[in-house]
Enzyme design. Structure first.
Site, short mmCIF file in Angstrom:
data_model
loop_
_atom_site.label_atom_id
_atom_site.label_comp_id
_atom_site.label_asym_id
_atom_site.label_seq_id
_atom_site.Cartn_x
_atom_site.Cartn_y
_atom_site.Cartn_z
N HIS A 26 -9.30 60.77 35.60
CA HIS A 26 -8.54 60.09 36.65
C HIS A 26 -7.10 60.57 36.68
CE1 HIS A 26 -11.81 57.37 37.71
NE2 HIS A 26 -12.09 57.36 36.41
N ASP A 32 -3.37 65.51 41.10
CA ASP A 32 -3.67 66.49 42.15
C ASP A 32 -3.01 65.98 43.42
OD1 ASP A 32 -4.69 68.09 44.15
OD2 ASP A 32 -6.75 68.06 43.40
N ARG A 35 -4.65 66.51 46.93
CA ARG A 35 -5.70 65.52 47.19
C ARG A 35 -5.12 64.14 47.49
NH1 ARG A 35 -7.03 61.45 43.71
NH2 ARG A 35 -9.15 60.63 43.70
N GLY A 59 -16.75 54.76 45.35
CA GLY A 59 -16.33 55.49 44.16
C GLY A 59 -14.83 55.33 43.96
N GLU A 81 -17.00 50.73 42.28
CA GLU A 81 -16.92 51.72 41.21
C GLU A 81 -17.99 51.40 40.18
OE1 GLU A 81 -16.33 54.66 38.69
OE2 GLU A 81 -15.31 54.57 40.63
N GLU A 110 -25.91 51.67 45.90
CA GLU A 110 -27.29 51.41 46.26
C GLU A 110 -27.83 50.10 45.66
OE1 GLU A 110 -26.42 55.79 46.31
OE2 GLU A 110 -26.08 54.14 44.91
N GLU A 125 -13.46 59.72 48.17
CA GLU A 125 -13.19 61.09 47.71
C GLU A 125 -14.47 61.51 47.00
OE1 GLU A 125 -13.19 63.71 45.46
OE2 GLU A 125 -11.49 63.08 44.24
N GLU A 134 -22.02 67.61 41.68
CA GLU A 134 -21.62 66.27 41.24
C GLU A 134 -20.88 65.53 42.34
OE1 GLU A 134 -19.56 66.22 37.51
OE2 GLU A 134 -21.42 66.33 36.37
N HIS A 274 -7.51 70.33 41.83
CA HIS A 274 -8.33 70.23 40.61
C HIS A 274 -9.74 70.78 40.83
CE1 HIS A 274 -9.99 66.60 42.54
NE2 HIS A 274 -10.97 66.67 41.67
#
Length: 334
Positions: A26, A32, A35, A59, A81, A110, A125, A134, A274
């Site tokens: 993180h 970054d 981003r 996320g 999260e 889900e 993101e 990933e 990154h």
């Protein structure tokens, strides 16, 4: 496939959620600035997208995007999260006085019960290395189909994957050819494995030999999950006389629903992120002259064992010589 580097039977799926519990990942993402500042600017400079709207952050990590949204005027933000970082995000939200606006939910998209029937905005993101390694794209699409209101907004909504070719003799010798003779011993079996593993690294723009070719553009607001599997042809035209040792993939991201289209690139001619770039070494060194072309095709599909891993099949030809297709699997990045 066994993870030979760790001595376990885990694929990246097993590491994925646990890894995002660690602060170092993180920290790298937050630092970054390409981003993080892009997301911040999108939210702060386009308040019409967030004012009095219900937002779903897929996320959420530390909750930074949720905090931006809350500060940008969102009516309520649901920060989802699945890793243990959710506990930290909850504390961060409370410490910054946004507990009445941001609800942190720990679990997989889900599997959670979202308190709201619908949301106006989904922000995430979700991008991974090579855009799709990933990644959380399918999770975002699931959330979109289940909760986003008609006419709702997905941020970002466009992602494009590109390919170019580079000269990289010194680094290829250091990373690949090294295994041919190690202290007088033949370790070329490792060389074969190193060749089929994409290398995530920062490429110097001066190494670029050809033009860039668009392979695929994804419209996150409309696409289906299966659209992330594709075959794309490419034609890379040399811009100078040089050698080609590798192909390089990178991606751009766009937020097109803003007052003015915003976004960023992870390409070698842009400020480093990154994500860096993804280097795929070629078995044969190609000598190319300005104006000549390297043509081929790339097939990208989720790995059958773990959809978060990516299989790449690459074939190419130059000057009438057809090079043997090779199969590349993203199992463990360097």
């Amino acid at each position: 496939m066994d993870n030979v580097f760790t001595g376990s039977d885990q694929t990246s799926a097993d590491y994925y959620f646990d890894s995002y519990s660690h602060f170092g990942i993180h920290e790298e993402m937050l630092k970054d600035t390409v981003r993080t500042k892009t997301y911040q600017n999108v939210i702060y400079h386009n308040s019409f997208l967030f004012k009095d709207k219900v937002v779903l952050d897929v996320g959420a990590g530390t909750g930074i995007l949720s905090l931006f949204c809350a500060k940008g005027g969102a009516k309520h933000v649901y920060a989802v999260e699945c890793s243990h970082m959710a506990d930290m995000a909850q504390e961060i939200v409370k410490t910054n006085g946004y507990s009445d606006v941001i609800t942190v939910l720990k679990g997989k998209i889900e599997e959670i019960d979202l308190p709201a029937l619908h949301v106006d905005v989904i922000i995430s993101e979700w991008m991974g290395y090579f855009l799709l390694f990933e990644n959380m794209l399918n999770t975002v699409l699931y959330a979109r189909d289940k909760w986003l209101v008609p006419g709702g907004v997905v941020l970002p909504d466009k992602a494009s994957l590109y390919l170019t070719a580079i000269e990289d003799a010194d680094y290829k010798q250091e990373k690949i050819d090294f295994w041919d003779r190690v202290y007088g011993f033949d370790m070329s079996c490792i060389r074969k494995q190193a060749m089929v593993e994409p290398l995530v690294d920062t490429v110097d723009q001066n190494q670029i030999v050809t033009n860039s070719q668009l392979l695929k553009t994804m419209d996150i607001s409309k696409m289906n999950s299966g659209d992330a599997s594709f075959t794309a042809s490419f034609k890379l035209v040399a811009e100078r006389n040089d050698f080609i040792h590798a192909l390089v993939a990178y991606f751009d991201v766009a937020f097109t629903n803003c007052h003015k289209v915003m976004g960023f690139s992870t390409g070698p001619r842009s400020r480093a992120t990154h994500w860096k770039q993804t280097v795929l070494y070629l078995e044969d060194v190609i000598t190319i002259c300005e104006g000549e072309s390297l043509v081929g095709s790339m097939t990208v599909a989720p790995n059958t064992k773990n959809p978060r891993d990516v299989d790449i099949t690459l074939s190419y030809s130059f000057s009438g010589k057809r090079c043997q297709a090779r199969r590349t699997q993203f199992y463990k990045m360097r």
